[in-house]
Design an enzyme around this catalytic site. Structure first.
Site, PDB file in Angstrom:
ATOM      1  N   LYS A 117       0.657  -1.345   0.044  1.00 13.49           N
ATOM      2  CA  LYS A 117      -0.033   0.182  -0.025  1.00 13.49           C
ATOM      3  C   LYS A 117       0.853   1.370  -0.096  1.00 13.49           C
ATOM      4  O   LYS A 117       0.538   2.143  -0.627  1.00 13.49           O
ATOM      5  CB  LYS A 117      -0.852  -0.073   1.087  1.00 13.49           C
ATOM      6  CG  LYS A 117      -2.019  -1.271   1.304  1.00 13.49           C
ATOM      7  CD  LYS A 117      -2.987  -0.881   2.297  1.00 13.49           C
ATOM      8  CE  LYS A 117      -4.178  -1.927   2.067  1.00 13.49           C
ATOM      9  NZ  LYS A 117      -3.754  -3.264   2.135  1.00 13.49           N
ATOM     10  N   GLU A 201      -2.880   6.249   8.451  1.00 10.66           N
ATOM     11  CA  GLU A 201      -3.761   7.061   7.791  1.00 10.66           C
ATOM     12  C   GLU A 201      -4.752   7.819   8.766  1.00 10.66           C
ATOM     13  O   GLU A 201      -5.451   7.152   9.515  1.00 10.66           O
ATOM     14  CB  GLU A 201      -4.512   6.424   6.591  1.00 10.66           C
ATOM     15  CG  GLU A 201      -3.773   6.009   5.567  1.00 10.66           C
ATOM     16  CD  GLU A 201      -4.586   5.468   4.154  1.00 10.66           C
ATOM     17  OE1 GLU A 201      -3.870   5.367   3.249  1.00 10.66           O
ATOM     18  OE2 GLU A 201      -5.583   5.107   4.631  1.00 10.66           O
ATOM     19  N   HIS A 236     -14.377  -4.289   9.533  1.00  4.47           N
ATOM     20  CA  HIS A 236     -13.583  -3.578   8.313  1.00  4.47           C
ATOM     21  C   HIS A 236     -13.748  -4.658   7.025  1.00  4.47           C
ATOM     22  O   HIS A 236     -12.896  -4.433   6.296  1.00  4.47           O
ATOM     23  CB  HIS A 236     -12.085  -3.386   8.732  1.00  4.47           C
ATOM     24  CG  HIS A 236     -11.661  -2.451   9.939  1.00  4.47           C
ATOM     25  ND1 HIS A 236     -12.310  -1.088   9.739  1.00  4.47           N
ATOM     26  CD2 HIS A 236     -11.257  -2.572  10.918  1.00  4.47           C
ATOM     27  CE1 HIS A 236     -11.954  -0.418  10.974  1.00  4.47           C
ATOM     28  NE2 HIS A 236     -11.443  -1.448  11.819  1.00  4.47           N
ATOM     29  N   ARG A 293      -6.860  -8.268  -8.515  1.00  3.18           N
ATOM     30  CA  ARG A 293      -7.442  -9.650  -8.546  1.00  3.18           C
ATOM     31  C   ARG A 293      -9.075  -9.283  -8.962  1.00  3.18           C
ATOM     32  O   ARG A 293      -9.671  -8.036  -8.914  1.00  3.18           O
ATOM     33  CB  ARG A 293      -7.148 -10.499  -7.355  1.00  3.18           C
ATOM     34  CG  ARG A 293      -7.605  -9.482  -6.105  1.00  3.18           C
ATOM     35  CD  ARG A 293      -7.640 -10.301  -5.049  1.00  3.18           C
ATOM     36  NE  ARG A 293      -7.885  -9.641  -3.622  1.00  3.18           N
ATOM     37  CZ  ARG A 293      -8.908  -9.386  -3.262  1.00  3.18           C
ATOM     38  NH1 ARG A 293     -10.008  -9.243  -3.877  1.00  3.18           N
ATOM     39  NH2 ARG A 293      -8.799  -8.585  -1.914  1.00  3.18           N
TER      40      ARG A 293
END
Length: 673
Positions: A117, A201, A236, A293
């Site tokens: 990421k 973040e 999540h 994917r």
């Protein structure tokens, strides 16, 4: 040139989904399976199947050498990785190329760049795509990460850099909670992805999770297949998805679609991918990640476009161009997907394992689709994700699709394990979802509607349970032999007996009078004449008090699972001839809430702890579960060690309450991190 045979390096519903398209295209399929999946549905459906190891994923579905060897041994020209497992593993993609096998997915460089990421965000920032403020650096010391989180400002999200699917992710709202959440996130990331690198973040308040389905081919063509709203999540992890996104303008669709295809161009992407964005309440969007994917929720895109995305994957991987260009694409209607999980929402979504004693699905047609990896009689294993199936509906408008979903969920029946079906039924009818007031905090916001207090079943449930029990006995033996076997009542002109049931802690009695053509049933103020018949599919056609009613009754031991009017109940018949000992006494210690492995002991033996203090962690179904102190006290002794495999009910620790209350009064509190 199109493949003749492909190997599917996956299991469950996605393996079955790929087999379906391959079969339609005339492509032979090879399944792989672990010890736990020897009789699995994907093995039964494939043309060939190869055993690749023991049940733990690292010994089977994550063992790239065994999977490539299976492809070579069977002559498979390509490998489809599905999603999860090795689908975004650059080493596996490279190993396929070295073995001369086509990897049905993007090139290794795209996986490498987008798989981490932190690197992906740097690349997207350079391409002009908005990013959420955060830290994506290489310094992973706890002190550095804490300082960066403090500088960003709370709340913050800690996210596994190599992760996805909600694993290795923690929301931290206070500085003092940062370290423990960081350690938990790193443990889970290491276990799930073999990489404990994280990024930090800023947490956007009331965000929507919007993703764009993209496709690229090896000829330089790229398209966006519109957006999906995946905001409704628990742990999540997405649980309900829909397409197109409600309250989404054509301008937003165009701008975000262009941003997504630009992201694909930046890494020379081929095949199916998804670019995920966080959208703030003011409409500003930020790049979150790119999944290299196919996604679990791809069916909603297929339903609104009429396309088969697995077919597109196969065609692009074989060297063909995309079937259509952007200007030729359109969508119609509205589609919603609900993920059916083996879990107990009332217990913090604790996963459930066991045999599917009963598995009834709604009828599939142009409006209702079901992607399932199991059938009745199959087992849900503790080694893999607890998803049972995906229920997808389509209609001309969102309101009509919602009604389709409500009806389809009402027609789904599962017995033998816990499921989230009734929770999903409440979810899709709650105010926020019905009005498309969507964000990632919807479940927490609607907690009162989604987690109502447990209520005692209406008296009619016990009448139905009694009738089901009587019909079961009638099938076992004629009435005369039954009366000879159970001689606790007299055979007078009218034979009478009491049937006792337990639901929770309460007991209920139904008095039965045998009539020539049925039964008189009495409980409380209800007094009815009932009759019925049960077929081999457990469906009962009954007449109760002059009303015709159909229901399903499934027996599991002395429990009777009743499915009626879109609801399910599970009363227990108290057999007067059953002399087996009761097992309701409490354990003399803390016990495992489900099968799993011990990943951490969090306190020392003898250490004083407050109520709710985390004591140890059990990992199961790729998630961590925290076992906490049921009261103020201390752990006298742990009965397990890190790395131990435990079964449900295994004693984990001896706990002594500080106030000296009897241990048998303790209750295990299991809370997922």
């Amino acid at each position: 040139m199109m493949f003749d045979k492909i190997l599917i390096a996956n299991r469950g519903e996605i393996a079955c989904r790929i087999i379906k398209t391959a079969r339609r295209m005339g492509i032979r399929t090879v399944a792989v399976f672990s010890d736990a999946d020897a009789k699995a549905r994907h093995v039964r459906l494939a043309d060939e199947a190869v055993h690749i190891g023991a049940a733990p994923p690292r010994e089977s579905y994550l063992n790239s050498a065994k999977i490539i060897a299976a492809a070579q041994a069977t002559g498979a020209q390509a490998i489809h990785p599905g999603y999860g497992f090795l689908s975004e593993n650059e080493a596996f993609c490279l190993a396929c190329a070295q073995a001369g096998i086509v990897f049905i997915g993007p090139p290794v460089e795209a996986i490498r760049v987008m798989g981490l990421k932190s690197q992906a965000k740097k690349l997207m920032g350079a391409a002009g795509i908005p990013l959420i403020p955060g830290y994506h650096g290489e310094d992973q010391t706890p002190e550095k990460l804490q300082r960066e989180a403090d500088a960003i400002g709370y709340p913050v999200l800690i996210k596994a850099s190599a992760g996805g699917g909600g694993k290795g992710m923690r929301l931290v709202e206070r500085p003092e909670d940062f370290t423990q959440n960081l350690l938990a996130c790193q443990r889970e990331a290491q276990s799930a992805f073999g990489d404990d690198h994280v990024l930090i973040e800023r947490y956007i308040t009331r965000p929507r999770h919007i993703e764009i389905q993209i496709f690229g081919d090896s000829h330089g063509n790229y398209v966006s297949l519109f957006e999906r709203d995946c905001s409704v999540q628990r742990r999540h992890q997405k649980i309900v998805e829909e397409a197109p996104a409600p309250h989404f303008s054509e301008q937003q669709r165009r701008i975000m679609g262009e941003a997504a295809t630009n992201a694909a161009r930046a890494v020379h992407y081929t095949g199916a991918g998804t670019v995920e964005f966080i959208v703030a309440p003011d409409g500003q969007f930020y790049f979150m990640e790119m999944n290299t994917r196919l996604q679990v929720e791809h069916p909603v895109t297929e339903m609104i476009t009429g396309l088969d995305l697995v077919e597109w994957q196969l065609r692009v991987a074989s060297g063909e161009q995309l079937p259509v260009m952007q200007e030729d694409l359109s969508h119609s209607g509205h589609a919603i997907e609900a993920r059916i999980y083996a879990e107990d929402p009332s217990a913090g979504f604790l996963p459930s394992t066991g045999k599917l004693v009963h598995f009834h699905l709604p009828e599939q047609n142009a409006h209702v689709r079901i992607d399932a990896g199991v059938e009745e009689g199959d087992a849900i294993s503790r080694f893999y994700d607890p998803m049972i199936a995906k229920l997808i509906v389509w209609d001309e408008t969102r309101d009509k699709a919602l009604r389709r979903m409500e009806r389809a969920l009402a027609d789904m029946q599962i017995a033998g394990i816990a499921s989230n079906i009734e929770f999903l039924s409440r979810l899709v009818t709650c105010r926020s979802f019905a009005q498309a007031d969507l964000d990632t905090g919807l479940i927490e916001r609607e907690i009162a509607a989604l987690f109502p207090e447990a209520q005692e079943p209406p008296a009619e449930v016990f009448l139905l349970a009694a009738l089901a029990q009587l019909l079961h006995e009638a099938d076992e033996a004629p009435l005369s032999s039954f009366l000879q076997r159970r001689d606790s009542f007299r055979l007078n002109i009218q034979a009478r007996r009491d049937l006792n049931f337990r639901y929770g802690t309460a007991q209920h009695t139904v008095t039965v009078t045998y009539l020539g053509t049925g039964y008189r049933l009495q409980t409380g103020s209800l007094d009815v004449v009932a009759s019925g018949r049960q077929d081999k599919d457990n469906r009962i056609t009954a007449e109760i008090g002059g009303l015709r009613k159909t229901l399903t009754a499934v027996r599991s031991g002395n429990f009777i699972h009743l499915f009626t009017d879109g609801q399910s109940w599970k009363p227990e018949w108290l057999d007067p001839l059953d002399v087996s000992p009761e097992h309701a006494t409490a354990h003399d210690g803390l016990v495992a809430p489900m099968p799993g492995s011990i990943t951490a002991l969090l306190v020392e033996q003898g250490q004083q702890v407050a109520k709710g203090t985390p004591l140890l962690i059990v990992e199961a179904m790729k998630m961590e579960f925290k076992i906490t102190a049921p009261a103020a006290g201390y752990v006298k002794a742990f009965r397990c060690a890190v790395g131990d495999q435990v079964n449900e009910g295994t004693e984990l620790a001896d706990f002594e309450p500080a106030d000296g209350e009897a241990k048998e009064q303790l209750a295990l509190t299991s809370q997922e991190e």
